[in-house]
Write a protein that holds these residues in place. Structure first.
Motif, short mmCIF file in Angstrom:
data_model
loop_
_atom_site.label_atom_id
_atom_site.label_comp_id
_atom_site.label_asym_id
_atom_site.label_seq_id
_atom_site.Cartn_x
_atom_site.Cartn_y
_atom_site.Cartn_z
N LYS A 1 33.99 28.51 46.00
CA LYS A 1 33.68 27.69 47.17
C LYS A 1 32.24 27.94 47.57
CE LYS A 1 37.01 29.30 49.83
NZ LYS A 1 37.91 29.52 50.96
N SER A 2 31.66 26.96 48.21
CA SER A 2 30.33 27.14 48.79
C SER A 2 30.53 27.74 50.18
CB SER A 2 29.62 25.79 48.89
OG SER A 2 28.36 25.96 49.49
N MET A 3 29.94 28.92 50.39
CA MET A 3 30.13 29.63 51.66
C MET A 3 28.81 30.19 52.13
SD MET A 3 33.51 31.75 50.43
CE MET A 3 33.98 32.48 51.97
N THR A 4 28.67 30.28 53.45
CA THR A 4 27.50 30.95 54.01
C THR A 4 27.77 32.46 54.00
OG1 THR A 4 28.32 30.92 56.28
CG2 THR A 4 27.03 29.00 55.56
N LEU A 5 26.76 33.22 54.26
CA LEU A 5 26.89 34.68 54.31
C LEU A 5 27.89 35.09 55.40
CD1 LEU A 5 25.72 37.17 52.91
CD2 LEU A 5 23.97 37.23 54.67
N ASP A 6 27.83 34.43 56.54
CA ASP A 6 28.78 34.73 57.62
C ASP A 6 30.21 34.42 57.22
OD1 ASP A 6 26.81 35.67 59.34
OD2 ASP A 6 26.53 33.73 60.33
N GLU A 7 30.41 33.34 56.50
CA GLU A 7 31.75 32.98 56.04
C GLU A 7 32.30 34.01 55.05
OE1 GLU A 7 31.67 28.12 56.47
OE2 GLU A 7 30.85 29.03 54.66
N VAL A 8 31.43 34.52 54.18
CA VAL A 8 31.87 35.55 53.23
C VAL A 8 32.23 36.83 53.99
CG1 VAL A 8 31.23 36.98 51.25
CG2 VAL A 8 30.52 34.59 51.33
N ALA A 9 31.41 37.20 54.97
CA ALA A 9 31.70 38.39 55.77
C ALA A 9 33.02 38.21 56.52
CB ALA A 9 30.57 38.67 56.76
N ASP A 10 33.27 37.01 57.03
CA ASP A 10 34.55 36.74 57.70
C ASP A 10 35.72 36.82 56.73
OD1 ASP A 10 33.20 36.37 60.09
OD2 ASP A 10 33.23 34.16 59.98
N THR A 11 35.50 36.36 55.50
CA THR A 11 36.54 36.44 54.46
C THR A 11 36.85 37.89 54.14
OG1 THR A 11 35.87 34.31 53.52
CG2 THR A 11 37.14 35.78 52.09
N ILE A 12 35.82 38.72 54.07
CA ILE A 12 36.01 40.15 53.82
C ILE A 12 36.82 40.76 54.96
CG2 ILE A 12 34.81 42.38 53.75
CD1 ILE A 12 32.62 40.94 52.08
N SER A 13 36.44 40.44 56.18
CA SER A 13 37.13 40.99 57.36
C SER A 13 38.59 40.53 57.43
CB SER A 13 36.41 40.57 58.64
OG SER A 13 35.10 41.11 58.65
N ALA A 14 38.87 39.36 56.89
CA ALA A 14 40.23 38.82 56.96
C ALA A 14 41.16 39.37 55.86
CB ALA A 14 40.18 37.30 56.86
N GLN A 15 40.62 40.15 54.94
CA GLN A 15 41.45 40.70 53.87
C GLN A 15 42.48 41.67 54.44
OE1 GLN A 15 41.23 39.59 50.51
NE2 GLN A 15 40.05 38.11 51.71
N LYS A 16 43.58 41.83 53.72
CA LYS A 16 44.66 42.70 54.20
C LYS A 16 44.28 44.18 54.14
CE LYS A 16 48.58 39.73 53.42
NZ LYS A 16 49.92 39.59 52.88
N GLY A 17 43.43 44.54 53.22
CA GLY A 17 43.10 45.95 53.10
C GLY A 17 41.74 46.17 52.47
N CYS A 18 41.42 47.44 52.33
CA CYS A 18 40.12 47.87 51.81
C CYS A 18 39.89 47.40 50.38
CB CYS A 18 40.04 49.39 51.90
SG CYS A 18 38.53 50.09 51.24
N GLU A 19 40.89 47.54 49.53
CA GLU A 19 40.72 47.20 48.11
C GLU A 19 40.39 45.72 47.93
OE1 GLU A 19 40.51 49.46 45.61
OE2 GLU A 19 40.77 50.93 47.21
N SER A 20 41.11 44.86 48.62
CA SER A 20 40.84 43.42 48.48
C SER A 20 39.50 43.06 49.13
CB SER A 20 41.98 42.59 49.05
OG SER A 20 42.21 42.89 50.40
N ALA A 21 39.12 43.75 50.19
CA ALA A 21 37.81 43.52 50.80
C ALA A 21 36.70 43.89 49.82
CB ALA A 21 37.68 44.32 52.09
N MET A 22 36.87 45.00 49.14
CA MET A 22 35.87 45.43 48.15
C MET A 22 35.80 44.45 46.99
SD MET A 22 33.64 47.75 47.90
CE MET A 22 32.67 48.74 46.79
#
Length: 137
Positions: free
Chosen positions: A29-50
């Motif tokens: 997907k085309s995402m802005t930096l803020d959207e990617v950071a929000d996607t990271i924050s929305a992950q269920k845990g550390c491993e998926s965020a990484m």
């Protein structure tokens, strides 16, 4: 002639300022930096965020924001459970990351620092989850 040059420079500056935030392709997907950071924050845990961080890395200064989101997500697994000595050890490891590329120039070194810090937080998260047993996962 000077007036025309000034007006041209002003027009270019306004055009650059009016352009939308740069987008990147991440997770197909085309995402802005803020959207990617929000996607990271929305992950269920550390491993998926990484994993999102690795998949969407820029190898540039933008990785600082993404790495900070990973740190925050991973710290939720362990930070409140650290005693004073463990908290100091964690801070020390983070400072090692901060110093590692301190004298290097180029935005890629900011990315390397962000990844180093995120990996430290990930290791602490993994240890905490392992110590807590299967219920914590």
């Amino acid at each position: 002639m000077l007036l025309k040059s000034c007006l041209a420079a002003l027009a270019i500056a306004l055009a650059v300022a009016a352009t939308p935030a740069c987008a990147m392709v991440c997770m197909d997907k085309s995402m802005t930096l803020d959207e990617v950071a929000d996607t990271i924050s929305a992950q269920k845990g550390c491993e998926s965020a990484m994993k999102v961080f690795r998949d969407c890395e820029l190898t540039a200064s933008g990785d600082v924001q993404l790495g900070a989101a990973v740190e925050k997500k991973c710290e939720a697994d362990f930070k409140s459970g650290l005693n004073a000595a463990e908290r100091q050890a964690y801070k020390r490891e983070m400072r090692v990351c901060d110093r590692k590329y301190r004298n290097k120039s180029g935005t890629m070194y900011l990315s390397f620092t962000a990844f180093c810090r995120a990996e430290v937080a990930q290791r602490y998260s993994q240890r905490a989850l392992k110590a807590a047993g299967p219920k914590a996962r």
